[in-house]
Design a protein around this motif. Sequence first.
Motif, mmCIF file in Angstrom:
data_model
loop_
_atom_site.group_PDB
_atom_site.id
_atom_site.type_symbol
_atom_site.label_atom_id
_atom_site.label_comp_id
_atom_site.label_asym_id
_atom_site.label_seq_id
_atom_site.Cartn_x
_atom_site.Cartn_y
_atom_site.Cartn_z
ATOM 1 N N TYR A 38 1.479 2.448 -14.471
ATOM 2 C CA TYR A 38 0.986 3.198 -15.619
ATOM 3 C C TYR A 38 1.007 4.691 -15.327
ATOM 4 N N GLY A 39 2.123 5.181 -14.810
ATOM 5 C CA GLY A 39 2.285 6.603 -14.565
ATOM 6 C C GLY A 39 1.766 7.073 -13.220
ATOM 7 N N GLU A 40 0.960 6.276 -12.582
ATOM 8 C CA GLU A 40 0.395 6.673 -11.291
ATOM 9 C C GLU A 40 0.652 5.622 -10.230
ATOM 10 N N GLY A 41 1.747 4.896 -10.337
ATOM 11 C CA GLY A 41 2.087 3.910 -9.329
ATOM 12 C C GLY A 41 1.460 2.564 -9.611
ATOM 13 N N SER A 42 1.411 1.761 -8.579
ATOM 14 C CA SER A 42 0.882 0.398 -8.679
ATOM 15 C C SER A 42 -0.262 0.225 -7.690
ATOM 16 N N THR A 43 -1.294 -0.480 -8.134
ATOM 17 C CA THR A 43 -2.467 -0.704 -7.295
ATOM 18 C C THR A 43 -2.896 -2.152 -7.406
ATOM 19 N N VAL A 44 -3.119 -2.772 -6.244
ATOM 20 C CA VAL A 44 -3.686 -4.114 -6.184
ATOM 21 C C VAL A 44 -5.031 -3.981 -5.478
ATOM 22 N N THR A 45 -6.066 -4.475 -6.106
ATOM 23 C CA THR A 45 -7.407 -4.456 -5.506
ATOM 24 C C THR A 45 -7.864 -5.899 -5.381
ATOM 25 N N MET A 46 -8.259 -6.264 -4.151
ATOM 26 C CA MET A 46 -8.701 -7.621 -3.857
ATOM 27 C C MET A 46 -10.117 -7.609 -3.306
ATOM 28 N N ARG A 47 -10.837 -8.656 -3.591
ATOM 29 C CA ARG A 47 -12.215 -8.788 -3.106
ATOM 30 C C ARG A 47 -12.336 -10.096 -2.337
ATOM 31 N N PHE A 48 -13.003 -10.037 -1.186
ATOM 32 C CA PHE A 48 -13.181 -11.184 -0.307
ATOM 33 C C PHE A 48 -14.639 -11.271 0.138
ATOM 34 N N PRO A 49 -15.189 -12.460 0.225
ATOM 35 C CA PRO A 49 -16.551 -12.592 0.745
ATOM 36 C C PRO A 49 -16.614 -12.064 2.177
ATOM 37 N N GLY A 50 -17.656 -11.285 2.470
ATOM 38 C CA GLY A 50 -17.851 -10.746 3.806
ATOM 39 C C GLY A 50 -18.738 -11.643 4.638
ATOM 40 N N LYS A 51 -19.954 -11.199 4.864
ATOM 41 C CA LYS A 51 -20.891 -11.950 5.703
ATOM 42 C C LYS A 51 -21.265 -13.263 5.035
ATOM 43 N N GLU A 52 -21.480 -14.243 5.893
ATOM 44 C CA GLU A 52 -21.907 -15.565 5.376
ATOM 45 C C GLU A 52 -23.321 -15.497 4.874
#
Length: 138
Positions: free
Chosen positions: A124-138
């Motif tokens: 969208y004019g400013e490149g491509s971005t992938v943002t991912m979320r992962f569980p951290g501490k149990e």
Amino acid sequence: MNEDTEPQSGYTSPPPGAPVKELHFGLPDLPQVRQFAEEEARCAGMPEEAVGDFVIAVNEVATNAVTHGADRASLRTWLVNGDLVVEVHDDGTWKPGPQPGAVGGMGLWVARLLASDLTLRVGYGEGSTVTMRFPGKE
């Protein structure tokens, strides 16, 4: 998977004051990307059995960035409520997903399966971005 033209508030950018770690990389630097991802996962307290999947997801998206997007890309990490968030950005545009009949092109699909959430903003004019979320501490 979310495909957004505008970042979601509080999700695709670090919360104010949150420590952010950043790595700039190119194709020859992918081993350093994997090492960086592994260190970040362990620092976030990610369960040991989840670290390998995390590294795979980050590697797949980072590889896409420097093979389909631009020669250089950046990776940023931060924590949100104990979860580890990873953003991979490049200045190019690429079409996600395998093309019909392709034998490759499954990296984003794999990352989507491994992440608890994945947001994709492409070209969208400013490149491509992938943002991912992962569980951290149990």
